[in-house]
Write a protein that holds these residues in place. Sequence first.
Motif: not given
Length: 87
Positions: A66-78
């Motif tokens: 729910g906090q993921v909004r950008t490609m960078s967010d997904i990369s950081a999460l993963l």
Amino acid sequence: MTAAEAALDTEELREMIADVLEVDGASITPEIDFVRDLGVDSLLAMELAVTLERHYRVKIESHEIGQVRTMSDISALLLGKLRKPAA
């Protein structure tokens, strides 16, 4: 480069996201906002989370996606998930 960073192929990730969101891979840029620019809702976000969980063999909580909004967010999460030692 860490093992986690090596495992996270940006182009592969971009194509996976584009496939789930049913958009052209070129439209998944670092600055695009999935919610504002692509209309991603909570159901589509959960579908993306499941796809990422299966591919990368990690667990993504609903509040995290729910906090993921950008490609960078997904990369950081993963990257954070991949760097953690397996339990």
